[in-house]
Design a protein around this motif. Sequence first.
Motif, PDB file in Angstrom:
ATOM      1  N   ARG A  28       0.812  -1.207   0.000  1.00 28.76           N
ATOM      2  CA  ARG A  28       0.000   0.000   0.000  1.00 28.76           C
ATOM      3  C   ARG A  28       0.851   1.266   0.000  1.00 28.76           C
ATOM      4  N   HIS A  34      -3.613   0.048  -3.537  1.00 27.71           N
ATOM      5  CA  HIS A  34      -4.612   0.125  -2.471  1.00 27.71           C
ATOM      6  C   HIS A  34      -5.682  -0.941  -2.553  1.00 27.71           C
ATOM      7  N   ARG A  37      -6.479  -4.136   1.692  1.00 28.45           N
ATOM      8  CA  ARG A  37      -6.897  -3.147   2.666  1.00 28.45           C
ATOM      9  C   ARG A  37      -6.564  -3.603   4.081  1.00 28.45           C
ATOM     10  N   PHE A  38      -6.413  -2.627   4.959  1.00 24.34           N
ATOM     11  CA  PHE A  38      -6.219  -2.918   6.375  1.00 24.34           C
ATOM     12  C   PHE A  38      -7.576  -3.059   7.036  1.00 24.34           C
ATOM     13  N   TYR A 101     -15.675  -2.159   1.305  1.00 22.78           N
ATOM     14  CA  TYR A 101     -14.360  -2.240   1.934  1.00 22.78           C
ATOM     15  C   TYR A 101     -13.805  -3.663   1.980  1.00 22.78           C
TER      16      TYR A 101
ATOM     17  N   TYR B 224     -10.679   5.527  -0.629  1.00 23.69           N
ATOM     18  CA  TYR B 224     -11.301   5.625   0.688  1.00 23.69           C
ATOM     19  C   TYR B 224     -10.467   6.572   1.563  1.00 23.69           C
ATOM     20  N   GLN B 226      -8.931   5.716   3.984  1.00 21.37           N
ATOM     21  CA  GLN B 226      -7.710   4.974   4.293  1.00 21.37           C
ATOM     22  C   GLN B 226      -6.654   5.099   3.201  1.00 21.37           C
ATOM     23  N   ASP B 227      -7.061   5.578   2.012  1.00 20.18           N
ATOM     24  CA  ASP B 227      -6.144   5.610   0.868  1.00 20.18           C
ATOM     25  C   ASP B 227      -5.577   6.993   0.590  1.00 20.18           C
ATOM     26  N   GLN B 431      -4.424   5.973  11.468  1.00 17.44           N
ATOM     27  CA  GLN B 431      -5.309   4.821  11.234  1.00 17.44           C
ATOM     28  C   GLN B 431      -5.431   4.101  12.564  1.00 17.44           C
TER      29      GLN B 431
END
Lengths: 156, 754
Positions: A28, A34, A37-38, A101, B224, B226-227, B431
């Motif tokens: 990532r 991406h 995902r986490f 997600y 997102y 997160q990205d 995060q």
Amino acid sequence: MAQISLNVNGKARVVDADSSTPLLYVLRDNLGLHGPRFGCGLGQCGACTVIMEGKSVRSCTIPTSAAQNKRIITLEGLGSVAHPHPLQKAFIDEQAAQCGYCMNGMIMAAKVLLDKNPHPSVAEIKHGLNGNLCRCGSHLRVIRAVQRAANSGVKA
Amino acid sequence: MESKTISRRDLLKSTGILVVSFSFFGPVAKVLAQGDGLSVDGMDPTVLDSWMAISKDGTVTVFTGKVELGTGVVTALAQIVAEELDVRFDKVFMDSGDTDKAVDQGVTAAARTVERGGVQLRQAAAAARQELLKLAAARLDARPDMLTVTDGVVSVVGNASRKISYGDLLGGKRFNVKISATGNGWDMKVAPQVPAKDPKDYKIVGKSIPRVDLPEKFTGEFVYSQDVSVPGMLHGRVVRPATSLSMPSDVDESSIKNIPGIVKVVREGSFVGVVAETEWAAIQAARALKVTWSEPTLKMPSGPEEVFDYLKNTKSFKDNVVTNRGNLDAAFSQAHKVMEATYYWPFQLHGMMGPPCAVADVRGDKATIWAGTQGPFRTRDAIATMLKIPPKNVHLLYREGSGSYGRLECDDTAEDAALMSRAVGKPVRVQWMREDEHAWDPKGPAQYTTVRAGVDAQGNVIAWDFMDRSFPWTASEGNPLLASSQIGLKPTTAGFLNGAGGGGQIYTFENQKVLAADIPWVQKGDWPLRTSNLRAPGDLARVFASESFVDEIASSQGVDPVQFRLKYLTSDKRITEVLTATVKKAGWTDRPSPVPASSGTKVSGRGVATANRANTMTAAVAEIELDKSTGEVTVKKITLAHDCGLIVNPDGLKNQIEGNIIQGVSRALLEEVQFDASGQKNLDWDSYPVIRFDQVPDIDIVLINRPEMQPLGGGEPSIVPVTAAIGNAIFDATGARLRRTPFTPQRVLAALKA
């Protein structure tokens, strides 16, 4: 920090990272991929799934050193919006997501399942994806998407 | 340059930061200061240009404070706008959740987005169409009532060659028109006098238009929260043990000296966080950092039993009386039989798959935040308050997180990131790890509910006394979140009511009282038992109680549960119709409950429940199998009918209903937060499980469409009846009544023995 050679989506890549870094963060943050995902960092939810040497792997739990020189496929390696993989197209056609997600994990796990078992029953799909969590409750659509991909006759 | 996004502000000039403008339905486009000539006033809803802009190629950019949470709601809003303007759906771009560009339409929540935000946007679009017709009338030398619009082209009725497109009419220029807008947020009434299109003429609303955000979510291209990545960005992690927070008495920074790339240990008040150059360094450091915490002044309860006792015995600070009809005391004293039961609902998690994430870039007295908050303006203001800078200096850009089911009304990570960025003078991405989110998720509150009914000699319910005792939401609706609280900001409210629906007010009983009591709870929410709105707040627990209890009364009289309900569902035909539609689809046959006891260990049963949440009506039938030797419950099928007025996107709605049902089954069978005096105990998916594929039931949905009504909420009502339906099915199968959730095998076995 060390230079680590990786083979990601068919390309040779070299990253500069601590070799103990879980593969997820290198994919990532170092490579800008991406797809994975986490979700938990504990190997429990499957959001981080990548395919390594044909097997599904939870990238949050394996160190990058263990991925050295192995063939890794991420979600991006399957296809794009412009050129979707049949699996991705099946998910689009079934509108098989809500927040989306968890979908990296679902699609990568489905790919591994279909590679081994091109025509799985509903029970086999459920079993094959049982390790993938989805909080929004898209399970039934995911099953239909995998069936659709299988029925399209194209080996995923 | 790309004309798909319209630049609105000279953001480069004011902040010195290159702002990436995100067009919801288009690729991420870089926006230059000069843009394409448009600049717009502040987010003044009385200025039509605040709502939308039309570029030369006819693209309609809609600026909205409503945000996509993963339910497809922004697609529905785009359908509404496209319909009202008579443009093609693919010409509408939703610029969503940018505090420098959008009207504050209030948070996106409570399944009210289409109902409120949709109507606001519809009226703004209707006003825009009216304005465009005026312009066209002048250009075409015709009266507006002689004109028609198709696909963004205005033409004279009967003479299609006299035409002009929206793009040519306005293209790049401002409307420069005021519209009426009164009230704030959800209650804002926008251009109410402008006539909107007759639903019978709808071509786009009512269609199952595919969600435009989904393809990117299946290919890894979607951005997102997160990205988000910005140049020079560092990585932050918070350090919070899973118990009441306290001031650290010692932070031993030497404990992380061997981790390369550490930038700073951030300490402010009781806040402790670590900033590092790489994500892994930050994670390792947050785990390894040796912090000695002082004894917290706030003691965790010894466990759930203590919490239920507290709910039962503590005086409420507010009694919300929803219904109070007749004379309960007299009715109970005259009743032939009095029945009473107590129901228990645990703290539950929102359970986001992707723990929250935000990026903050604080430079002096200005801040840019990228976050997944349901309330971009509320979070902007909270950051401004926390950093002591003016709100207009905070620019919040919405970036969708994972589904949060209400959790991201409280965006803790936006505050964590802002604190850490300020401390290091660089952008910081924070995060939360899985254990952070499980512990610090502001939970759905525990609830303690009692119901009492008086029945006359003929079996009529003549008295109904329902009381729900619930904690309010200590974390959302304005109280400081974690980081703010840790640096000393104080709560200002006792918390927001956890709803009041679902207490049996759908039924008409002669003497009836429904009360939702707010029980005081810790407002300075620096502990894992902080609370907030969890999907269909409070209603699941109340409907679990009221619909189980109605079932108990019916059973005591040997009356079929549906027939019993129909007798008292006399106030609104919509709920009667939704119940009858459900049971018809489920193939329900009249008989009393429970079924006669069978001899095998595997038994099956069915249960029904019905509910009204925010005027959306639902009813569910659950069919289950139960293994009496293990206590394991398998939900085989849920049938559910749904009436939310006008349906904007049928498949989108079905998607939401399936999700609600599956999440409802999970919450009914599996979920409760466990804690004791040492803190919260379940901090991962093994110890707080959610439903898996092998537990997902079959689902049958009946959609009832009422185009003559306004569109009502579809994002949460269908979760409401699920627990009660399953509980009633367990009773039907075994004669054992569970009054506490989740229906774990241990609880089922205990109930079978009792």
